[in-house]
Design an enzyme around this catalytic site. Sequence first.
Site, PDB file in Angstrom:
ATOM      1  N   LEU A  30       0.816  -1.220   0.000  1.00 10.44           N
ATOM      2  CA  LEU A  30       0.000   0.000   0.000  1.00 10.44           C
ATOM      3  C   LEU A  30       0.854   1.276   0.000  1.00 10.44           C
ATOM      4  O   LEU A  30       1.711   1.458   0.867  1.00 10.44           O
ATOM      5  CB  LEU A  30      -0.916   0.007   1.236  1.00 10.44           C
ATOM      6  CG  LEU A  30      -1.876   1.210   1.338  1.00 10.44           C
ATOM      7  CD1 LEU A  30      -2.893   1.210   0.209  1.00 10.44           C
ATOM      8  CD2 LEU A  30      -2.563   1.228   2.693  1.00 10.44           C
ATOM      9  N   ASP A  31       0.609   2.165  -0.963  1.00 11.93           N
ATOM     10  CA  ASP A  31       1.244   3.484  -1.021  1.00 11.93           C
ATOM     11  C   ASP A  31       2.771   3.409  -1.060  1.00 11.93           C
ATOM     12  O   ASP A  31       3.454   4.368  -0.684  1.00 11.93           O
ATOM     13  CB  ASP A  31       0.812   4.368   0.170  1.00 11.93           C
ATOM     14  CG  ASP A  31      -0.689   4.627   0.170  1.00 11.93           C
ATOM     15  OD1 ASP A  31      -1.296   4.586  -0.910  1.00 11.93           O
ATOM     16  OD2 ASP A  31      -1.249   4.864   1.253  1.00 11.93           O
ATOM     17  N   ALA A  32       3.292   2.294  -1.525  1.00 10.37           N
ATOM     18  CA  ALA A  32       4.750   2.124  -1.500  1.00 10.37           C
ATOM     19  C   ALA A  32       5.348   1.941  -2.889  1.00 10.37           C
ATOM     20  O   ALA A  32       6.539   1.688  -3.032  1.00 10.37           O
ATOM     21  CB  ALA A  32       5.110   0.933  -0.615  1.00 10.37           C
TER      22      ALA A  32
END
Lengths: 286, 286, 286, 286
Positions: free
Chosen positions: C228-230
């Site tokens: 996530l969001d990486a």
Amino acid sequence: MKGYRLLVACLDQPGIIAAISHVLARNGCNITSFDQYSEGPAGLFFMRAEFDMVHHSGDFDHEKLISEFDRLALEYHMQWRLTERDRAHHLAVLVSREDHCLNELLWQTERGDIHAEISVIISNHEDLRELAEHFRIPFYYIPVTPAQKAQSEEKLHQLVRDYAIDTLVLARYMQILSEDFVSQYPAQIINIHHSFLPAFVGPKPYHQAYERGVKLIGATAHYVTAELDAGPIIEQDVHRVDHRHQLDDFKRIGRQVERIVLARAVKWHVADRVLVYGNRTVVFPI
Amino acid sequence: MKGYRLLVACLDQPGIIAAISHVLARNGCNITSFDQYSEGPAGLFFMRAEFDMVHHSGDFDHEKLISEFDRLALEYHMQWRLTERDRAHHLAVLVSREDHCLNELLWQTERGDIHAEISVIISNHEDLRELAEHFRIPFYYIPVTPAQKAQSEEKLHQLVRDYAIDTLVLARYMQILSEDFVSQYPAQIINIHHSFLPAFVGPKPYHQAYERGVKLIGATAHYVTAELDAGPIIEQDVHRVDHRHQLDDFKRIGRQVERIVLARAVKWHVADRVLVYGNRTVVFPI
Amino acid sequence: MKGYRLLVACLDQPGIIAAISHVLARNGCNITSFDQYSEGPAGLFFMRAEFDMVHHSGDFDHEKLISEFDRLALEYHMQWRLTERDRAHHLAVLVSREDHCLNELLWQTERGDIHAEISVIISNHEDLRELAEHFRIPFYYIPVTPAQKAQSEEKLHQLVRDYAIDTLVLARYMQILSEDFVSQYPAQIINIHHSFLPAFVGPKPYHQAYERGVKLIGATAHYVTAELDAGPIIEQDVHRVDHRHQLDDFKRIGRQVERIVLARAVKWHVADRVLVYGNRTVVFPI
Amino acid sequence: MKGYRLLVACLDQPGIIAAISHVLARNGCNITSFDQYSEGPAGLFFMRAEFDMVHHSGDFDHEKLISEFDRLALEYHMQWRLTERDRAHHLAVLVSREDHCLNELLWQTERGDIHAEISVIISNHEDLRELAEHFRIPFYYIPVTPAQKAQSEEKLHQLVRDYAIDTLVLARYMQILSEDFVSQYPAQIINIHHSFLPAFVGPKPYHQAYERGVKLIGATAHYVTAELDAGPIIEQDVHRVDHRHQLDDFKRIGRQVERIVLARAVKWHVADRVLVYGNRTVVFPI
């Protein structure tokens, strides 16, 4: 003509500006700058005023003003502080090996862009002694080792007392001060962290930023509290990077951001333009 | 709970904040936002306050407040203006063929980021009629020819009256209004000029900027006065360009700057956050 | 005159630019734009070239060029891709309720600032159907519930196939796609996260930013990966805030940053200006 | 391992990158950085390459490379220049009384952020002698009076020769060099002008900016040509101001912009990252 700065924080309530400005007016104070901020209808009230004593001056008025404010403070449950505009603010600057932040502070205090005096420079290395001496500022070498941390901090306390220091500035001082030390200087220790906090807390933020592949790098000036890199933020700024910038470029570009951000934070702090509440700051910048 | 905004401009003088805030306090007004600016010791004083009527409300208090301010205004030689916070501000947006600035204003007024209502859209071309109709806003096509300029401006006047327009926004309206027309709407006509004024006054600023080889292009929102592109500046911003950007890229990037700068200026203007004095503005932004 | 874009990634090695440009030259290709980046002495080599077929055109040359590049690719262990400059890039835009990012993409694709076509708009809410229809773009409502996630994603896959989608853009699509789904579109799903990553990963980043008292808020456009969001960051930008900005102001200002950052990322992506390696991007912007 | 930089400018023509990179490849040069820019289909071609001599080194290869480039230059009507990456670039810095730009150049050259050597500091005032001496750099006081301008410039020429100066940097040197002097150093004199050119050409730009009521102030680094403040722009930047900033604040904030803009321009110039054509520059920054 003497100038003063008045800072007030309290719960917001009808009539508070009228009450404060009335006391100032009937004591012959002419407000030259007035900043105010209220947070929410039942919230907090923050105020900063600069004023000149126009009619008369001297100690008598000063005491009368103070006693009237004391009464007002009781009535409105205000926290307040009155400072003379021309009083010199004394800084202790703590550094390790990097010179860019110290350089900027030296340059800006010397030419008066920051209205403060660097009274003493303290370091856990000898590298920047020559720079301090060129500016004729006392330099103290206080090595820091895990075993002797308490002793080093005791020397720091002593220097703060000896030089009547108002504010400690950690200008890339690569040591973590103890919780006990920090707790004795609330909102009096300013640190520059070389990242856009809360991204990249802790050591080697440029390495972290480089690994993550960010497109902007930043710096954060904040008050130091017990929790690492988590104190109230005073100022932040960023600069663009791209894939061509290697770690050394991040550091090089970052140095420019760091020194500018720290200088702004110190400039505003010494001019009583920063108010802290909880973990936030109200900043009335110029 | 009714909200108001009070704007004051006068010569600076001791006690003025006390006097104003006292009137507000004793009429049951709670100040929620207060911005003030004094220019120089014997200079000008500008103030903007937002306040709520807390104790009571209704017409009676309102009239009493106004009459007390009238008296204060005489005493301090103040110019002042009181506006209801919730009163709709009516905009007439004038356009030619380009849609980006109009689009931004439509989008921001519709979602409430700009607290105003676009009452009418006026153009010297038919191109943007469909856009206006999609937003269900009356659209008037008023062609402009040198021979019929006076007649066109008469129609403009008529629309301003019919729609009770407070402010005219020139959102890339490629016509120059006559000195006579402009003089009837002081600080009520906002223009977006597609350059960082005073660089590149007049027509085709992107061509001029491209020829000069600048590294930043900008946009300027300003009040329209008789002198072309020389009125008081409300807001400016810039964006970076480099050698790879051709004229079309300047225009493309410029469109982004124009619409953002114009939207900010309109947002601040309709919230009574812009005060004009001489050829300068005091802006209390948010 | 037909235009092409050539992308190359491989280990850096002497003579590689000579080899590639030689193949282009002897096949009658005139390079109009050439960007290259080498990371370190024994590092990676990335290249993007735009070229026109000047002497002749037609399928025969095209095939010859491809077969020569195939040979070169074997010799230099290159990854490469050749795309026609005028081929339409098909986007699927996924949204929830917020319209600002979608609006920006619609506006910029329609006027040609982004050289792509929005082929389909997909949402887990009905709110933006009218906007889609105004632009005459097919709109699909695919509700998402934990129980039916797999089924919803199957519908997504089907739409991607039906509309020959090249890239999925998550324009404030408030759903997390499954690891399995994401793995099928490497570097083909772009998300806009409403914070300056890696600060404030996860839900409600503006709340987090407000709580932390930051002085800048940002947005990050990145490729979606399993974590996530990486994923690899394509573009980031920030805007200044201060103590007067409440949570709603953070959101309002943030919307402006989000839509600009996402539009830039999509513009560069569809023009083959973004190359991914590991968790980083090389971006050759314009 | 010896590093070189190759700069090329000519009319764009098919095969030129292939031809140049082929010569480099067969002489054992490994390109580590390659920037290219073509303006328009029948336009200009600009190129900058950095390369290492990988196979062998020594004078023989160097001469062979140069003779091959001479032949190429004839064939393609190229202007070209080859410089050794490690050769020290010699700067003469000209100042008057203000120290901020000089300080920045001293700091950045000393720590290697700008890869150049300040060989000599020249001033029409004595004020900055001490600063020069602290950095152990020769300081020459050359007063300038209208009557003795020619004589002063003759001394300047002499110092340029004596110190083998590559570039003259006017770091707030408040004198206008004669057309004749300037013509002898094309693209070798860099000036910092304290405005966002072409706004506020000539003297006292901050006064002009303050009078006009701009919301951003800027600085411009440009090559000096015969026409005042009209030479090719290398870099520009701006900083926000508002109504509270008086003339002294403009100057204070401006100093920060000036020194950063000048330092960037000098950094790029000494790394052969700036190419001039007509009144424009191609800049390949890092």
